[in-house]
Design a protein around this motif. Structure first.
Motif, PDB file in Angstrom:
ATOM      1  N   ILE A 232     -69.707 100.504  56.449  1.00 54.15           N
ATOM      2  CA  ILE A 232     -70.801 101.151  55.720  1.00 54.15           C
ATOM      3  C   ILE A 232     -71.788 101.821  56.684  1.00 54.15           C
ATOM      4  O   ILE A 232     -72.382 102.862  56.364  1.00 54.15           O
TER       5      ILE A 232
ATOM      6  N   LEU B  38     -64.725  95.448  50.363  1.00 46.88           N
ATOM      7  CA  LEU B  38     -65.750  96.426  49.987  1.00 46.88           C
ATOM      8  C   LEU B  38     -66.401  96.041  48.665  1.00 46.88           C
ATOM      9  O   LEU B  38     -67.595  96.299  48.454  1.00 46.88           O
TER      10      LEU B  38
ATOM     11  N   LEU C  11     -72.948  87.656  55.726  1.00 42.78           N
ATOM     12  CA  LEU C  11     -72.019  88.471  56.498  1.00 42.78           C
ATOM     13  C   LEU C  11     -71.541  87.745  57.752  1.00 42.78           C
ATOM     14  O   LEU C  11     -71.052  88.368  58.691  1.00 42.78           O
TER      15      LEU C  11
ATOM     16  N   THR D 299     -72.425  96.398  58.441  1.00 46.36           N
ATOM     17  CA  THR D 299     -70.989  96.322  58.715  1.00 46.36           C
ATOM     18  C   THR D 299     -70.520  97.636  59.333  1.00 46.36           C
ATOM     19  O   THR D 299     -71.134  98.685  59.142  1.00 46.36           O
TER      20      THR D 299
ATOM     21  N   ARG E  36     -75.075  95.540  53.642  1.00 43.09           N
ATOM     22  CA  ARG E  36     -73.783  96.105  54.041  1.00 43.09           C
ATOM     23  C   ARG E  36     -73.872  97.209  55.096  1.00 43.09           C
ATOM     24  O   ARG E  36     -72.891  97.436  55.790  1.00 43.09           O
TER      25      ARG E  36
ATOM     26  N   LEU F 284     -73.931  93.085  48.136  1.00 49.64           N
ATOM     27  CA  LEU F 284     -74.916  92.909  49.206  1.00 49.64           C
ATOM     28  C   LEU F 284     -75.299  94.273  49.766  1.00 49.64           C
ATOM     29  O   LEU F 284     -75.317  94.488  50.978  1.00 49.64           O
ATOM     30  N   ALA F 285     -75.617  95.191  48.862  1.00 44.40           N
ATOM     31  CA  ALA F 285     -75.842  96.572  49.302  1.00 44.40           C
ATOM     32  C   ALA F 285     -77.000  96.674  50.293  1.00 44.40           C
ATOM     33  O   ALA F 285     -77.091  97.635  51.048  1.00 44.40           O
TER      34      ALA F 285
ATOM     35  N   TYR G 118     -66.982  92.963  47.608  1.00 39.03           N
ATOM     36  CA  TYR G 118     -67.970  91.935  47.928  1.00 39.03           C
ATOM     37  C   TYR G 118     -69.212  92.565  48.560  1.00 39.03           C
ATOM     38  O   TYR G 118     -70.347  92.212  48.210  1.00 39.03           O
ATOM     39  N   LEU G 119     -68.990  93.493  49.439  1.00 34.65           N
ATOM     40  CA  LEU G 119     -70.131  94.109  50.121  1.00 34.65           C
ATOM     41  C   LEU G 119     -71.054  94.855  49.161  1.00 34.65           C
ATOM     42  O   LEU G 119     -72.262  94.959  49.398  1.00 34.65           O
ATOM     43  N   ARG G 120     -70.484  95.366  48.064  1.00 37.62           N
ATOM     44  CA  ARG G 120     -71.351  96.049  47.082  1.00 37.62           C
ATOM     45  C   ARG G 120     -72.394  95.103  46.487  1.00 37.62           C
ATOM     46  O   ARG G 120     -73.460  95.545  46.070  1.00 37.62           O
TER      47      ARG G 120
ATOM     48  N   GLU H 219     -68.822 103.459  47.725  1.00 38.40           N
ATOM     49  CA  GLU H 219     -69.079 103.249  49.154  1.00 38.40           C
ATOM     50  C   GLU H 219     -69.858 104.417  49.759  1.00 38.40           C
ATOM     51  O   GLU H 219     -70.349 104.317  50.880  1.00 38.40           O
TER      52      GLU H 219
ATOM     53  N   HIS I 139     -64.991  91.380  55.196  1.00 35.62           N
ATOM     54  CA  HIS I 139     -65.299  91.192  53.780  1.00 35.62           C
ATOM     55  C   HIS I 139     -64.730  92.367  53.008  1.00 35.62           C
ATOM     56  O   HIS I 139     -64.624  93.468  53.543  1.00 35.62           O
TER      57      HIS I 139
END
Lengths: 496, 496
Positions: free
Chosen positions: B147, B131, B124, B144, B141, B137-138, B133-135, B483, B129
């Motif tokens: 989230i 959303l 991060l 951020t 995230r 890295l749950a 991509y962030l999934r 999300e 980034h």
């Protein structure tokens, strides 16, 4: 249940209250009310009938007195249909009660049966049933005094747990129940699948190198999640990820153990409350657990007096005094080493009294030991902390002192129940955690995301887990955890 | 996070607050504070460094200004280690901010890095980034803005849902997730098992009459619960049992759908809020749903202003106005027949604009239709009630009027989301219910306990289900339900 004022056939506006709101009244203005509920008892005399109606909002329900001079013909006919368990609507002014049992009653002018309840078929027709029998009727047992009271207390406990954490700024996180990475204690996991496991030959098999089916190995990549998936045993690891971003979080949700256990203290499906706090050591976790428990038990003492009095009368004489003491007294805190010392001294007096007389550093305390500490030695809730490394999970933080033999773990032992809470400071040092995983034969690749928390902005953090049904059992003075949940799940039992 | 006052090395008592509490202050007394959190940004100038620290309690975090004249040598060294994502403890007086972005800042005298965050490895490290991509890295995230804000709003929504029902006397019931009797829509169920399904040949087989193994049929009586068990798709039926005793109850827990669906509106594991009210008709259910939604959305408007403003700015311009309107305006209520009429009239103008232009009595409304009603026709939350029998579940109550073609069901359609709530009055008449089950080929024996509710003191009762993640999606102005939950579960995804 519609409880607002409603215009009825008569021009006068009628209040439709829950019984609890009416029962709490000290006086009455004689205004008409409409009571909707289920009949618990009916007694008929020459010119009077007494119908006790319960709507679930309180223990006692409300007495409706029907004087044959005051009721219409239809109501007289209806009275013949009234049996224990039937549902009714009763109308009449609320008046000061003549009997000593309640303060107010309904001088009913009208009664209608909504749903009959044939006495010969109704399994709860008789007044007293064993709790074992009631478990076979889990769909009807909330109609009994005991299970309705448990349901009310449980709901108040759950509500006040949320209230406690919300008011102290904790973020509620609902961690997932289905997980592919829950590697702890694999033997006790439920598997979750969409494969057609009723037909052995329909299962997809892993291919051999030359593209043929293996004879036996099922291809779990074809399952719903593309790999084996399980029901979680704890929300902790997921909770740690959110604590490492939000600071203070809590979970409160179901967890599962596929243990073939038929005890009074275990369920296959139960609920855990798992707070996790960043920048917090073991003391903070103990402090939070103590504050939280005192808050929720006080809430129940303040809001469920009638139900607790009932439990105190019929199940557990010392209940209310014990709960009041829990709220009033500081919890005792002793190290595991001291706990062992106290136990050894006591056991030495007469080892024959003990089922497990062998106690030394490294012993996993049994319920017998835990209850002696909480009930006899201290007569108090007792935190035992600094447990031997060897009997605790890999993620618990090594003590920097204490000869390297212990971890920053704690259990809260409570009179009558034993272990109610278990917690620890988590190992936040990447290298130490990797060493500990190696010692316990865990594959770091399975925990890549958990280890990431130690790679990127790691912080000391602590948390604990409260077994919610154990708390309910404790607060209600029940003996068996199967009374603490609506539809208990244990080996062989998933009915309803 | 320990937020109490704590004595530090200096003799002066230092407050350790959450950033949210400090940020809300309009003025400051210059007292020293200790801030614990994660670095979002660092900017260094010749004699100054600006470190923005976030502890998860709010969106903006707090600015810590380090003047090189005021800090010790150790802090100067530490500054070299400070990177985005590292965890720090910062000490110094709270002072009025010089910049316009915040009201107060920390005039830091001391900073210590708690956990480093190597910029080259930290996923991060860059600011923006997607959303998607962030999934992947749950676990990270929630660090951020987006989230973390969703997590705070979700928690407030959940807390206020409990608060609403608790204050109105509803009993919280946690219905079971593992069930052997969940017969509705069997194709979409997850199976729960302790059989060793990785090895096809190890599965126990049903015996033939002469005591030999069948070739294929797995013996589910040897599974944990003695029969096939599944993850529940709804707590409703269990909820009805408790409403038939306690009056008003609600559930709030996970439910599961094994649908192979990759939409932005579906998850395999999600949460439902399911209130059930005895002596209540469909109007009562609509009334309760409207009150509840207004209460929780107002709660979030009052308590999550900063987060909602962020969503309004970056994701959904009209968000706050729409939420305020939801709270202020009465929801529209129209019959299904009228909904069809409105749709037919509109579609007739230009059928080519519609993906599903064929609409008539019996049509299951699609999201396109639902959104047109809520967004274009009424620009409001809209209850549609009295649906055709043929498209609704067996337990919904037949309308006594309306030509026998409809049931007392309702859906709540909301701008931007479509269906948010579905509810009904339940069929409380035993004979009618049995007829309806026959029509839908359901075996009454599977529902013996559910039918018992109609045999013994049956009452008119109603309830509804709110998809909690849909509510979170709606309130946060997100486009994708993935999300709205910490660790989303969908086909192929059960990581973390």
């Amino acid at each position: 249940m519609s409880t607002s004022a409603s215009a009825s056939a008569s021009t006068k506006s009628i209040i439709i209250p829950r019984v609890k709101a009416v029962d709490a009244k000290e006086s009455t203005d004689g205004n008409p009310v409409l009571i909707k509920g289920w009949v618990r008892t009916i007694r008929k005399q020459k010119t009077l009938a007494f119908v006790e109606v319960n709507d679930g909002s309180n223990m006692n329900g409300i007495q409706c007195v029907l004087s044959f001079d005051d009721i219409d013909e239809e109501t007289k006919k209806e009275l013949a249909r009234v049996t224990t368990g039937c549902s009714v609507v009763v109308e009449g002014p609320l008046v000061k009660s003549q009997g000593g049992k309640q303060t107010v009653e309904v001088a009913a002018t009208k009664l209608r049966v909504v749903g009959e309840c044939p006495g010969d078929a109704y399994p709860l027709a008789k007044k007293r049933h064993s709790l074992e029998y009631l478990r076979t009727l889990a769909h009807l047992r909330p109609r009994t005094n005991t299970i309705a009271a448990v349901a009310r207390v449980r709901s108040q406990l759950a509500g006040s747990i949320h209230a406690f954490f919300q008011k102290t700024g904790f973020v509620y996180v609902q961690t997932p129940l289905i997980t592919a990475s829950d590697c702890e204690g694999a033997g006790e996991l439920f598997r979750v699948t969409t494969l057609d496991i009723d037909n052995a030959s329909s299962l997809p098999l892993v291919k051999t190198e030359d593209g043929k089916d293996t004879t036996d190995i099922v291809d779990s990549s074809q399952d719903f999640f593309g790999k084996p998936a399980y029901l979680t045993v704890s929300g902790q690891l997921g909770g740690e990820t959110y604590a490492s971003a939000m600071g203070d979080i809590y979970t409160f949700g179901p967890t599962f153990r596929a243990e073939n256990s038929q005890t009074t203290r275990h369920l296959a499906e139960f609920h855990m409350v798992e707070p996790e706090m960043a920048f917090a050591d073991l003391d903070s976790a103990m402090e939070n657990a103590e504050q939280m428990l005192k808050f929720v038990v006080k809430h129940v003492l303040d809001n469920c007096q009638e139900d607790l009095t009932f439990f105190g009368k019929f199940y557990d004489k010392g209940l209310i005094a014990r709960l009041e003491k829990l709220v009033a007294q500081p919890f005792v805190r002793i190290s595991y080493r001291d706990a062992i010392k106290y136990l050894q001294e006591e056991i030495a007096k007469d080892p024959s009294k003990w089922q497990f007389p062998e106690v030394e550093f490294g012993t996993d305390l049994s319920t017998e030991h835990e209850r002696w500490l909480a009930e006899t030695k201290f007569d108090s809730a007792v935190f035992v902390y600094n447990y031997p490394k060897s009997i605790k999970a890999f993620y618990m933080r090594d003590n920097d002192e204490d000869g390297g033999e212990t971890v920053n773990a704690m259990d809260l032992l409570v009179p009558g129940v034993g272990e109610l809470v278990g917690g620890s400071q988590r190992e936040e040092r990447l290298d130490t955690l990797l060493d500990k995983m190696k010692e316990q034969d865990l594959d770091p690749d399975d925990y890549w995301w958990y280890l990431d928390l130690r790679r990127f902005g790691s912080v000391p953090h602590s948390g604990y887990g409260l077994g919610f049904e154990r708390l309910v059992t404790y607060v209600c003075g029940m003996e068996n955890i199967r009374e603490a949940i609506a539809f208990p799940r244990y080996p062989g039992h998933a009915e309803f």
